[in-house]
Design an enzyme around this catalytic site. Structure first.
Site, mmCIF file in Angstrom:
data_model
loop_
_atom_site.group_PDB
_atom_site.id
_atom_site.type_symbol
_atom_site.label_atom_id
_atom_site.label_comp_id
_atom_site.label_asym_id
_atom_site.label_seq_id
_atom_site.Cartn_x
_atom_site.Cartn_y
_atom_site.Cartn_z
ATOM 1 N N ARG A 119 -11.622 31.371 -16.250
ATOM 2 C CA ARG A 119 -11.704 31.456 -14.792
ATOM 3 C C ARG A 119 -11.053 30.582 -13.816
ATOM 4 N NH1 ARG A 119 -16.832 33.600 -16.710
ATOM 5 N NH2 ARG A 119 -18.085 31.313 -16.722
ATOM 6 N N ASP B 151 -17.593 47.502 -12.262
ATOM 7 C CA ASP B 151 -18.479 47.751 -13.250
ATOM 8 C C ASP B 151 -19.175 48.847 -13.272
ATOM 9 O OD1 ASP B 151 -19.058 45.058 -15.235
ATOM 10 O OD2 ASP B 151 -20.947 46.432 -14.990
ATOM 11 N N SER B 152 -19.815 49.150 -14.715
ATOM 12 C CA SER B 152 -20.565 50.109 -14.787
ATOM 13 C C SER B 152 -22.016 49.927 -14.517
ATOM 14 C CB SER B 152 -20.528 50.992 -15.997
ATOM 15 O OG SER B 152 -20.813 50.264 -17.013
ATOM 16 N N PHE C 250 -14.388 45.304 -15.565
ATOM 17 C CA PHE C 250 -15.372 44.910 -16.289
ATOM 18 C C PHE C 250 -15.895 43.583 -15.637
ATOM 19 C CE2 PHE C 250 -12.386 46.970 -18.963
ATOM 20 C CZ PHE C 250 -13.043 48.338 -19.260
ATOM 21 N N ASP D 87 -11.511 42.371 -18.626
ATOM 22 C CA ASP D 87 -12.506 41.488 -19.669
ATOM 23 C C ASP D 87 -13.702 42.544 -20.177
ATOM 24 O OD1 ASP D 87 -13.469 39.446 -21.014
ATOM 25 O OD2 ASP D 87 -14.752 38.737 -19.261
ATOM 26 N N CYS E 211 -12.994 40.269 -27.093
ATOM 27 C CA CYS E 211 -14.173 39.119 -27.291
ATOM 28 C C CYS E 211 -14.513 39.936 -28.596
ATOM 29 C CB CYS E 211 -15.052 39.051 -26.603
ATOM 30 S SG CYS E 211 -16.168 40.822 -26.031
ATOM 31 N N ASN F 272 -16.542 54.035 -14.120
ATOM 32 C CA ASN F 272 -15.919 53.691 -15.198
ATOM 33 C C ASN F 272 -14.660 53.108 -15.147
ATOM 34 O OD1 ASN F 272 -13.739 54.975 -17.479
ATOM 35 N ND2 ASN F 272 -15.724 54.673 -18.387
#
Length: 406
Positions: free
Chosen positions: A206, A254-255, A225, A308, A348, A287
């Site tokens: 970040r 984001d969801s 995300f 991400d 990740c 989505n």
């Protein structure tokens, strides 16, 4: 003391001090959940002291490779104290810090994060579950704190035959906490947030994004995300340092509606937005794949994009399916980048190696008919270490891709 005897040739990983003993490597022996066992080679030579797990494919996890070591509360206290002291070796610009990082700190299956004056722990293996009370006491002694919240609700406990547990383990207090990170503030709820409440592993990425925003003075930024908007705040911090916030457009996707609400709140917490700022922000509950396709159809482009995503491949067995998902979002993002634009893309997933991730992004570029420079490789902040003996600790991989000029 109960003993595990390994099959011939299965001692090599322990001799290299890798802490995992798989079910398939064991010739005979067993114990109760979390009980300490002596691990021996096929000819009876000592290899390690380990915590036994009757149901996990990782049937035992090594505590120590020293035969004279006694595994008791004093041992655990010394390991906790050493891990906490080690964080002073790093320049961590935050009061949100990973203090215990599982196998890398000699405590397999234990994750402990510090948020201000509160510790949050995940006990994810049978061994640390059995020693939970002693470990809790050791953590408070090593840090001088009084509050410890348990977030043992990750899927890893299932594989160890353990039920989810959450709540105050020591002390009590508010679960809503605000931490500082570099030059900004971020809030979280340790009772409901992802993992232990927040993604501390992306702290330095970040900051790097803030530096890029300051240098490049991005006009249009897309954060996919986004969770609670950490990269969005970082971009704005960089633009503020360059006196370039006015006229900037930032889209966060984001969801999770609660995550987006906290992302909005983070802008206000850090003094962004408001009348007269000229800042344009969108927070889309949607989505990501759908949004990326819609933006391509609309002809929208961006100077900077962050991808991400959550863990697509928890193990190598899921790698093939995950590779397709990673490739698709990267292909779409590269299409949306302006020439000279910057893509920060991450995985990740422990089942996706750094080499494989590079190949996935390269393949996405070929399909998108986009070429780019990989200007940097990113990873987890240093308080989430990977050790020489445990390469599996390198779970977070990131690439900074600069799209070539037309």
């Amino acid at each position: 003391m109960k003993t595990l005897r390994l099959k011939p040739g299965k001692e090599r990983s322990l001799q290299r001090r890798h802490p995992w003993i798989f079910e398939s490597a064991i010739a005979r022996g067993g114990a109760d959940s979390g009980e300490t066992v002596r691990v021996e080679s096929h000819d009876g030579a000592f290899l390690a002291w380990a915590a036994f797990s009757p149901v996990s494919k990782i049937r035992a996890r090594a505590w120590s490779f020293v035969e004279t070591q006694r595994i008791d509360a004093a041992f655990l206290a010394s390991v906790c104290a050493r891990a906490v002291a080690a964080r002073a070796l790093f320049d961590l610009q935050s009061d949100g810090v990973r203090l215990i990082h599982g196998e890398a700190d000699g405590l397999p299956g234990l994750i402990v994060d510090r948020y201000g004056d509160t510790l949050v722990a995940q006990f994810l293996s049978a061994g640390v579950e059995r020693w939970k009370a002693a470990i809790a006491d050791a953590l408070l002694a090593a840090t001088g704190l009084h509050k410890l919240y348990e977030r043992s609700d990750a899927s890893g406990r299932e594989r160890e035959g353990l039920k989810p547990v959450t709540g105050w383990l020591r002390g009590e207090g508010a679960t809503e906490i605000t931490i500082r990170e570099h030059g900004w503030k971020l809030s979280l709820d340790i009772a409901t947030g992802h993992k232990t409440g927040f993604y501390l592993d992306q702290r330095d990425s970040r900051q790097r994004f803030a530096e890029l925003a300051q240098h490049r003075r991005f006009r249009r930024v897309l954060n996919c995300f986004c969770y609670t908007g950490g990269f969005t705040v970082a971009a704005l911090a960089g633009l503020r340092a360059a006196d370039a916030v006015e006229g900037a457009e930032l889209v966060s996707v984001d969801s999770s509606q609660p995550a987006l609400e906290r992302a909005r709140a983070h802008l206000a917490l850090n003094g962004f937005g408001g009348e007269g700022s000229g800042l344009k922000t969108e927070f889309l509950d949607a989505n990501v794949n759908t949004v990326l396709r819609e933006f391509i159809e609309q002809g929208r482009t961006f100077d900077a994009i962050v991808l991400d995503p959550p863990k697509f491949a928890p193990t190598a067995a899921h790698a093939e399916r995950a590779a397709r998902a990673y490739k698709d979002i990267n292909r779409l993002a590269l299409k949306l980048l302006e020439p000279g634009g910057v893509l920060l893309t991450f995985s990740c997933s422990g089942g996706i190696s750094a080499d494989l991730f590079h190949k996935i992004v390269a393949s996405a570029g070929i399909d998108a008919q986009v070429d780019g420079y990989i200007s940097e490789r990113l990873g987890a902040a240093p308080d989430h270490p990977m050790t020489i003996e445990f390469p599996e600790g390198e779970y977070l991989k990131g690439l900074v891709v600069v799209k070539k000029l037309a």
